[in-house]
Design an enzyme around this catalytic site. Structure first.
Site, PDB file in Angstrom:
ATOM      1  N   HIS A  35       5.851   5.697  11.238  1.00 35.81           N
ATOM      2  CA  HIS A  35       5.308   5.653   9.872  1.00 35.81           C
ATOM      3  C   HIS A  35       4.301   6.815   9.779  1.00 35.81           C
ATOM      4  O   HIS A  35       3.097   6.607   9.754  1.00 35.81           O
ATOM      5  CB  HIS A  35       4.641   4.293   9.669  1.00 35.81           C
ATOM      6  CG  HIS A  35       4.243   3.973   8.269  1.00 35.81           C
ATOM      7  ND1 HIS A  35       4.344   4.885   7.227  1.00 35.81           N
ATOM      8  CD2 HIS A  35       3.736   2.833   7.733  1.00 35.81           C
ATOM      9  CE1 HIS A  35       3.913   4.300   6.117  1.00 35.81           C
ATOM     10  NE2 HIS A  35       3.543   3.063   6.398  1.00 35.81           N
ATOM     11  N   ARG A  94       0.790  -1.222   0.000  1.00 36.96           N
ATOM     12  CA  ARG A  94       0.000   0.000   0.000  1.00 36.96           C
ATOM     13  C   ARG A  94       0.826   1.277   0.000  1.00 36.96           C
ATOM     14  O   ARG A  94       0.538   2.211  -0.755  1.00 36.96           O
ATOM     15  CB  ARG A  94      -0.929   0.024   1.226  1.00 36.96           C
ATOM     16  CG  ARG A  94      -2.163  -0.821   1.041  1.00 36.96           C
ATOM     17  CD  ARG A  94      -2.630  -1.395   2.369  1.00 36.96           C
ATOM     18  NE  ARG A  94      -1.731  -2.446   2.766  1.00 36.96           N
ATOM     19  CZ  ARG A  94      -1.911  -3.719   2.457  1.00 36.96           C
ATOM     20  NH1 ARG A  94      -2.984  -4.096   1.824  1.00 36.96           N
ATOM     21  NH2 ARG A  94      -1.025  -4.643   2.799  1.00 36.96           N
ATOM     22  N   THR A  95       1.841   1.327   0.839  1.00 35.21           N
ATOM     23  CA  THR A  95       2.558   2.603   0.989  1.00 35.21           C
ATOM     24  C   THR A  95       3.254   2.984  -0.316  1.00 35.21           C
ATOM     25  O   THR A  95       3.088   4.098  -0.825  1.00 35.21           O
ATOM     26  CB  THR A  95       3.562   2.519   2.153  1.00 35.21           C
ATOM     27  OG1 THR A  95       2.849   2.108   3.315  1.00 35.21           O
ATOM     28  CG2 THR A  95       4.218   3.858   2.401  1.00 35.21           C
ATOM     29  N   LYS A 126      25.882  -4.077  -2.792  1.00 35.66           N
ATOM     30  CA  LYS A 126      27.345  -4.117  -2.995  1.00 35.66           C
ATOM     31  C   LYS A 126      28.099  -3.475  -1.835  1.00 35.66           C
ATOM     32  O   LYS A 126      29.302  -3.328  -1.883  1.00 35.66           O
ATOM     33  CB  LYS A 126      27.711  -3.368  -4.275  1.00 35.66           C
ATOM     34  CG  LYS A 126      27.075  -3.891  -5.541  1.00 35.66           C
ATOM     35  CD  LYS A 126      27.550  -3.040  -6.726  1.00 35.66           C
ATOM     36  CE  LYS A 126      26.729  -3.299  -7.963  1.00 35.66           C
ATOM     37  NZ  LYS A 126      26.983  -2.267  -8.991  1.00 35.66           N
ATOM     38  N   ARG A 150      11.665   3.662   2.878  1.00 34.60           N
ATOM     39  CA  ARG A 150      11.319   2.700   3.937  1.00 34.60           C
ATOM     40  C   ARG A 150      12.551   1.858   4.225  1.00 34.60           C
ATOM     41  O   ARG A 150      13.200   1.368   3.302  1.00 34.60           O
ATOM     42  CB  ARG A 150      10.166   1.800   3.492  1.00 34.60           C
ATOM     43  CG  ARG A 150       9.935   0.636   4.445  1.00 34.60           C
ATOM     44  CD  ARG A 150       8.686  -0.133   4.136  1.00 34.60           C
ATOM     45  NE  ARG A 150       7.492   0.614   4.512  1.00 34.60           N
ATOM     46  CZ  ARG A 150       6.266   0.111   4.476  1.00 34.60           C
ATOM     47  NH1 ARG A 150       6.072  -1.141   4.084  1.00 34.60           N
ATOM     48  NH2 ARG A 150       5.230   0.835   4.839  1.00 34.60           N
TER      49      ARG A 150
HETATM   50  C1  NCD Z   1       2.282  -1.159   8.007  1.00 34.80           C
HETATM   51  C2  NCD Z   1       3.781  -0.985   8.041  1.00 34.80           C
HETATM   52  O1  NCD Z   1       4.486  -1.258   7.072  1.00 34.80           O
HETATM   53  O2  NCD Z   1       4.231  -0.536   9.083  1.00 34.80           O
HETATM   54  N1  NCD Z   1       1.745  -1.285   6.757  1.00 34.80           N
HETATM   55  C3  NCD Z   1       1.432  -0.161   6.014  1.00 34.80           C
HETATM   56  O3  NCD Z   1       2.271   0.639   5.713  1.00 34.80           O
HETATM   57  N2  NCD Z   1       0.157   0.005   5.687  1.00 34.80           N
HETATM   58  C4  NCD Z   1       1.756  -2.121   8.991  1.00 34.80           C
HETATM   59  C5  NCD Z   1       2.360  -3.497   9.096  1.00 34.80           C
HETATM   60  O4  NCD Z   1       3.255  -3.878   8.351  1.00 34.80           O
HETATM   61  O5  NCD Z   1       1.862  -4.229   9.954  1.00 34.80           O
END
Ligand code: NCD
Length: 305
Positions: free
Chosen positions: A133, A55-56, A84, A105
């Site tokens: 997040h 999703r993100t 590397k 991320r």
């Molecule tokens: C979450 C994350 O990556 O922290 N997912 C997201 O971004 N919607 C939640 C999770 O992984 O549980």
């Protein structure tokens, strides 16, 4: 004003005061009315994902395309020069030359903050280890305000892995700007970490920590559930013991208020039974929709000249 304040990007929910949150929620609401535009025509967003994402990453990329911009990036550290032995600092110093904003991320808690020190373009933290997040929390608030109404006065349950879940850390920090009652619901070993609790106490937020959600289900306006974060456990046997700790089932809905809403950042594993999905009270897939207007609003604010 927002652009100046957030010139280094969005690293933590702690950057936001109530006014900033209300402003970006308003912008998110406006973005729902315009599906496509050319606002970011000619701009390039880089999405650097060193950890899995559905999703993100896809909603940031979709939001950028819907604003007329372009996207470059990678969805695994294995396909970049990190493999590397290149450092995050060198990667950021390079990608800065190729883009106008970086969404990142990483499994390290301080990764986004560190990255922001090596570039003048905005860094958006799309998940930093068990830390934070923040943009997920912003879209969670957009979901609540659009689907329920104003935040002040709400009883909000936050349940599951509160120790390792980064979305709940950012969410509770944002909520500390509002007059809400929070119920942190978790197994004893997955309670909110002291540093997160300390922040909330400083901000005089009303909260209780409990284990049995059934005791308070009838007073909640929102229950925000999370997955037990398997990948953060040092001891996999500990995860096995906890993975079924909470399973929200259809009959749990009988005890909830008429306008109760169940949220989850997803992915959902075992903690919500699939039969709950059909209820009007289960809005976690609608929540994924709100990721687009919120991320459009964020990108537009950070990148418009
Ligand atoms: C979450 C994350 O990556 O922290 N997912 C997201 O971004 N919607 C939640 C999770 O992984 O549980």
């Amino acid at each position: 004003m927002f652009k100046e304040k957030f010139s280094e990007g969005i690293i933590t929910a702690k950057q936001f005061d109530r006014e900033d949150i209300e402003y970006i929620l308003k912008k998110g609401n406006e973005m729902m009315k315009i599906k496509n535009s050319n606002l970011l025509h000619g701009k390039i967003l880089a999405t650097l994902f060193f950890e899995p994402s559905t999703r993100t990453r896809l909603s940031f990329e979709s939001a950028m395309y819907r604003l007329g911009g372009n996207v470059i990036g990678f969805h695994s550290g294995d396909v970049s020069s990190i493999k590397k032995g290149e450092t995050i600092a060198d990667t950021i110093r390079t990608v800065e030359n190729y883009s106008d904003c970086i969404v990142m991320r990483h499994s390290l808690e301080g990764a986004a903050r560190m990255a922001s020190k090596f570039t003048k373009i905005p860094i958006i933290n799309a998940g930093s280890g068990s830390g934070e997040h923040p943009t997920q929390a912003l879209l969670d608030l957009l979901t609540i305000t659009e689907e329920i109404g104003p935040l002040d006065g709400l009883n909000i349950g936050i349940m599951g892995d509160l120790k390792y879940g980064r979305t709940v850390h950012s969410l509770s920090i944002l909520l500390s700007n509002f007059d809400v009652n929070i119920y942190f619901i978790s197994p004893e070993s997955l309670r909110m970490r002291n540093r997160d609790i300390d922040f909330l106490q400083q901000h005089k937020i009303q909260y209780k920590e409990i284990t049995n959600y059934r005791k308070i289900l009838n007073i909640l306006d929102v229950l925000y559930m999370t997955r037990i974060q398997k990948e953060r456990f040092v001891d996999i046997e500990e995860y096995e013991k906890l993975k079924n700790f909470y399973i929200f089932r259809e009959d749990d809905l009988d005890d909830t208020k008429d306008n109760f809403k169940l949220l989850h950042p997803l992915p959902r594993v075992l903690e919500i039974s699939p039969e709950v999905d059909a209820s009007k009270k289960a809005i976690y897939f609608k929540q994924t929709f709100y990721g687009i207007p919120m991320r459009k609003a964020i990108l537009a604010e950070l990148m418009t000249d």
